[in-house]
Design a protein around this motif. Structure first.
Motif, mmCIF file in Angstrom:
data_model
loop_
_atom_site.group_PDB
_atom_site.id
_atom_site.type_symbol
_atom_site.label_atom_id
_atom_site.label_comp_id
_atom_site.label_asym_id
_atom_site.label_seq_id
_atom_site.Cartn_x
_atom_site.Cartn_y
_atom_site.Cartn_z
ATOM 1 N N GLY A 1 -50.211 30.984 24.989
ATOM 2 C CA GLY A 1 -48.175 30.757 25.253
ATOM 3 C C GLY A 1 -48.342 29.515 25.520
ATOM 4 O O GLY A 1 -46.662 29.366 26.038
ATOM 5 N N VAL A 2 -48.990 28.489 26.095
ATOM 6 C CA VAL A 2 -48.284 27.632 26.344
ATOM 7 C C VAL A 2 -48.357 26.573 25.748
ATOM 8 O O VAL A 2 -48.695 25.877 24.523
ATOM 9 N N VAL A 3 -47.179 25.735 25.718
ATOM 10 C CA VAL A 3 -47.410 24.929 24.890
ATOM 11 C C VAL A 3 -47.216 22.846 24.807
ATOM 12 O O VAL A 3 -47.408 22.761 26.347
ATOM 13 N N ALA A 4 -47.779 22.658 24.071
ATOM 14 C CA ALA A 4 -48.024 21.060 24.573
ATOM 15 C C ALA A 4 -48.078 20.271 23.718
ATOM 16 O O ALA A 4 -47.010 20.600 22.038
ATOM 17 N N LEU A 5 -47.527 19.237 24.488
ATOM 18 C CA LEU A 5 -46.468 18.080 24.244
ATOM 19 C C LEU A 5 -47.643 16.919 23.525
ATOM 20 O O LEU A 5 -47.990 16.348 24.354
ATOM 21 N N GLY A 6 -47.516 15.766 22.672
ATOM 22 C CA GLY A 6 -48.338 14.589 22.459
ATOM 23 C C GLY A 6 -47.405 13.521 22.824
ATOM 24 O O GLY A 6 -46.067 13.029 22.030
ATOM 25 N N HIS A 7 -47.594 13.106 23.224
ATOM 26 C CA HIS A 7 -46.975 11.327 23.558
ATOM 27 C C HIS A 7 -47.100 9.914 23.446
ATOM 28 O O HIS A 7 -48.782 9.783 22.834
ATOM 29 N N SER A 8 -46.073 8.641 23.366
ATOM 30 C CA SER A 8 -46.094 7.986 22.618
ATOM 31 C C SER A 8 -47.635 6.844 23.778
ATOM 32 O O SER A 8 -48.538 5.688 23.186
ATOM 33 N N SER A 9 -47.709 7.464 24.774
ATOM 34 C CA SER A 9 -48.471 6.884 26.230
ATOM 35 C C SER A 9 -50.341 7.602 25.895
ATOM 36 O O SER A 9 -50.919 6.689 26.243
ATOM 37 N N GLY A 10 -50.684 8.229 25.271
ATOM 38 C CA GLY A 10 -51.490 8.469 24.453
ATOM 39 C C GLY A 10 -51.902 9.904 25.123
ATOM 40 O O GLY A 10 -53.113 10.534 25.749
ATOM 41 N N THR A 11 -50.982 10.202 25.758
ATOM 42 C CA THR A 11 -51.372 12.114 27.077
ATOM 43 C C THR A 11 -50.731 13.020 26.578
ATOM 44 O O THR A 11 -49.968 12.930 25.620
ATOM 45 N N ILE A 12 -51.000 13.778 26.696
ATOM 46 C CA ILE A 12 -51.291 15.544 26.065
ATOM 47 C C ILE A 12 -50.254 16.210 27.657
ATOM 48 O O ILE A 12 -51.251 16.851 28.373
ATOM 49 N N SER A 13 -49.251 16.591 27.613
ATOM 50 C CA SER A 13 -48.951 17.765 28.640
ATOM 51 C C SER A 13 -48.740 18.890 28.157
ATOM 52 O O SER A 13 -48.439 18.998 26.816
ATOM 53 N N MET A 14 -48.959 20.087 29.111
ATOM 54 C CA MET A 14 -48.992 21.175 28.610
ATOM 55 C C MET A 14 -48.001 22.335 29.657
ATOM 56 O O MET A 14 -48.023 20.971 31.009
ATOM 57 N N TRP A 15 -47.428 22.686 28.990
ATOM 58 C CA TRP A 15 -45.767 23.364 29.749
ATOM 59 C C TRP A 15 -45.817 24.690 29.854
ATOM 60 O O TRP A 15 -46.485 25.515 28.998
ATOM 61 N N LYS A 16 -45.904 24.980 30.413
ATOM 62 C CA LYS A 16 -44.580 26.738 30.781
ATOM 63 C C LYS A 16 -43.380 27.233 31.624
ATOM 64 O O LYS A 16 -42.864 26.282 31.599
ATOM 65 N N PRO A 17 -42.665 27.775 30.837
ATOM 66 C CA PRO A 17 -41.134 28.257 31.457
ATOM 67 C C PRO A 17 -41.005 27.894 32.509
ATOM 68 O O PRO A 17 -39.570 28.137 33.162
ATOM 69 N N THR A 18 -41.765 28.787 33.858
ATOM 70 C CA THR A 18 -41.709 28.992 35.428
ATOM 71 C C THR A 18 -42.223 27.787 35.364
ATOM 72 O O THR A 18 -42.469 27.771 37.204
ATOM 73 N N SER A 19 -42.065 26.949 35.734
ATOM 74 C CA SER A 19 -42.794 25.180 35.876
ATOM 75 C C SER A 19 -42.028 24.107 35.401
ATOM 76 O O SER A 19 -41.982 23.632 34.852
ATOM 77 N N ALA A 20 -41.684 23.313 36.718
ATOM 78 C CA ALA A 20 -40.155 22.325 35.937
ATOM 79 C C ALA A 20 -41.838 20.766 35.658
ATOM 80 O O ALA A 20 -41.266 20.075 35.211
ATOM 81 N N ALA A 21 -43.375 20.827 35.827
ATOM 82 C CA ALA A 21 -43.889 20.207 36.410
ATOM 83 C C ALA A 21 -44.727 20.344 35.205
ATOM 84 O O ALA A 21 -45.447 21.545 34.968
ATOM 85 N N PRO A 22 -45.673 19.528 34.532
ATOM 86 C CA PRO A 22 -46.603 20.245 33.625
ATOM 87 C C PRO A 22 -47.585 20.459 33.831
ATOM 88 O O PRO A 22 -48.428 20.147 35.148
ATOM 89 N N LEU A 23 -48.557 21.852 33.654
ATOM 90 C CA LEU A 23 -49.657 22.182 33.835
ATOM 91 C C LEU A 23 -50.639 21.753 34.251
ATOM 92 O O LEU A 23 -51.418 21.877 34.781
#
Length: 537
Positions: A251-273
């Motif tokens: 259930g982790v959400v992954a976002l792809g960014h223009s800098s070439g990085t991929i960040s993974m998120w969960k709803p209980t954390s304000a910082a990427p996992l």
């Protein structure tokens, strides 16, 4: 029925059909057995021999049960395209496949051309029965993919960027020009979620009933669709992102960014996992394998990379560019760019993907979205002139579990499944990189109370070490034997003092506990007749 042979042994004769079934089950049993059985004859310990014999018997029974379940409950077997000689599977065209498959499968091969309303994006329900399509110019439609029947279509008259089904086919969400909207199956607008803003991508977490979205300001929102509560709202700090995907395993959400990085998120954390630098250019596409351990990424640096999420390492790097990607249930990877669709497969099982099939869109249609249809060997393609469907042998799971996803479910079964899924809804706190760690954290153990013998031994050791201290020789008059004995007694008392204080504290706490237990609590009048009466002395 049996026949007596020359060596006086009785053999059972079975009909040919039953004999074939029995041989088939024996072959499947060998697949589920845990290697060769242990040689118990060499053991001299009778107890160990008996325990191992019982365990081997259980192994045999479990393998037999698994083989029978596979035989009768999983009748269909998946298959892939197989080439002969110097023939290549990726040279086989859709026209050749359509000539060889049955009539029902050939109906899954079609093109819907709507040039004024594209490009199109699409989404399937978890059972693969229903499909939602959305045109950029405002066209929304719900289609029964089994018989190609149109359930509902309507025009919202504004830009639609994405569409996603919620927990079943009765509700779906569309990311429109200013806000995302939720509609029902009849096309009635139910909710306008203004907190999300101008959404670029939508994803639905079916186990948690969370609708996740990312907007053009780089904000990530989580909203609970059962209660309407906004669970989380975070600024990614990495700019606008139109590449978004959910890992189906955790259930982790992954976002792809223009800098070439991929960040993974969960709803209980304000910082990427996790933040991974995957490409030297902007990330253009992202996909997760159904087992959650494999991730495919594509970037503008014209590279497609396969990542092992257990180690966050690159498994394979392939040349090529992809605007959209998707994994099938059986692990095939579809990539699309321009008017060209390519399917990669790990046919050897060594996590080495190679070209399996290719397909070129007619008249140069530009591919916008690729999505495999669950439980079918079908790939849906949303492109600039409408949407299409092609056959990809071996992509779908051949056997479905009606408790998980039933393409033939009735309205009563759908209602029961909805109630069950709401009761089994997981809280947002269960979203983490390794969900198997839930329930495995050992609680802090209370410090064990030492026994009386241990306390006495510790006290005697402290007194002995105190008595063994050598006293310094003092001046005349201060070095008498009585004075030295008195000092040694004082040292022994100081060594005993911590143990005596601890003993007094324990006695005091036990006395208070007994006193508290002895006090009779005041009960209501209605319960006083049930109180135990003290015997008069």
């Amino acid at each position: 029925m049996g026949v007596k042979q020359g060596d006086d042994s009785l053999t059972t004769i079975m009909p040919p059909k039953e004999q074939g079934i029995s041989d088939d089950i024996d072959v499947k049993i060998k697949k589920y057995l845990r290697g060769e059985a242990a040689n118990l004859e060499v053991l001299k310990d009778k107890k160990l021999k008996g325990q191992l014999a019982v365990r081997e018997d259980l192994y045999g029974k479990s393998a037999s049960a698994a083989a029978k379940a596979e035989k009768w409950l999983m009748p269909s077997e998946g298959g892939y395209l197989e080439a002969e000689g110097i023939e290549k599977t990726w040279r086989i065209k859709q026209e050749a496949i359509a000539c060889e498959v049955d009539i029902l499968s050939s109906k899954n091969q079609y093109d819907i051309v709507l040039p004024e309303l594209g490009p199109y994006t699409l989404n399937f329900t978890s059972s693969g029965r229903y499909m939602a399509v959305a045109g950029r110019k405002g066209h929304l439609a719900i289609i029964d993919a089994k018989n190609m029947g149109l359930i509902k279509e309507f025009q919202v008259r504004e830009t639609v960027r994405d569409v996603v089904f919620l927990h079943n086919e009765l509700f779906f969400a569309a990311a429109q020009k200013k806000y995302p909207y939720i509609y029902n199956r009849d096309g009635t607008e139910l909710h306008c979620m203004k907190e999300h803003g101008a959404v670029l991508k939508l994803q639905f977490l079916k186990n948690h009933f969370l609708l996740a979205s990312t907007n053009k300001f780089g904000q990530l929102h989580y909203q609970d669709v059962t209660t309407g509560v906004m669970v989380a709202n975070y600024r990614t700090g990495l700019g606008r992102s139109d590449v978004m995907q959910v890992n189906p395993f955790n259930g982790v959400v992954a976002l792809g960014h223009s800098s070439g990085t991929i960040s993974m998120w969960k709803p209980t954390s304000a910082a990427p996992l996790v933040k991974m630098l995957c490409h030297h250019g902007p990330v253009s596409a992202l996909a997760f394998h159904s087992n959650g351990q494999l991730m495919a990424t594509a970037g503008r640096d014209k590279k497609i990379k396969l990542w092992d999420l257990r180690k966050f390492e690159v498994l394979q790097t392939l040349p090529g560019h992809a605007k959209t990607m998707d994994f099938s249930q059986k692990g095939l990877l579809a990539t699309g760019t321009g008017s060209f669709v390519q399917i990669l497969g790990d046919l050897s099982g060594s996590q080495s993907y190679s070209r399996y099939m290719t397909h070129s869109m007619a008249k140069g249609y530009q591919v916008h979205k690729l999505l495999f249809r669950p439980y079918e060997d079908v790939l849906g393609i949303g492109h600039s002139m409408g949407w299409s469907s092609i056959l990809i042998p071996g992509s779908g799971e051949p056997n479905f579990d009606s408790w998980v996803a039933n393409p033939f479910e009735t309205s009563k079964q759908r209602r029961e499944k909805e109630v069950r899924s709401l009761l089994d809804k997981l809280p947002p706190e269960t979203i983490m990189l390794d969900p198997s760690s839930i329930g495995t954290v050992r609680p802090t153990r209370k410090k064990e109370k030492p026994s009386k013998q241990e306390i006495e031994a510790e006290k005697e050791a402290a007194i002995a070490s105190a008595k063994s201290i050598t006293l310094k020789n003092k001046t005349k008059g201060r070095n008498k034997p009585s004075e030295r004995a008195r000092k040694k007694k004082e040292i022994a008392k100081r060594a005993k003092r911590p143990f005596l204080e601890q003993q007094m504290e324990e006695e005091e706490s036990s006395r208070k506990k007994r006193q508290k237990m002895g006090q009779q609590t005041e009960l209501p009048k209605s319960l006083q007749r049930f109180a135990r009466k003290k015997t008069e002395e």
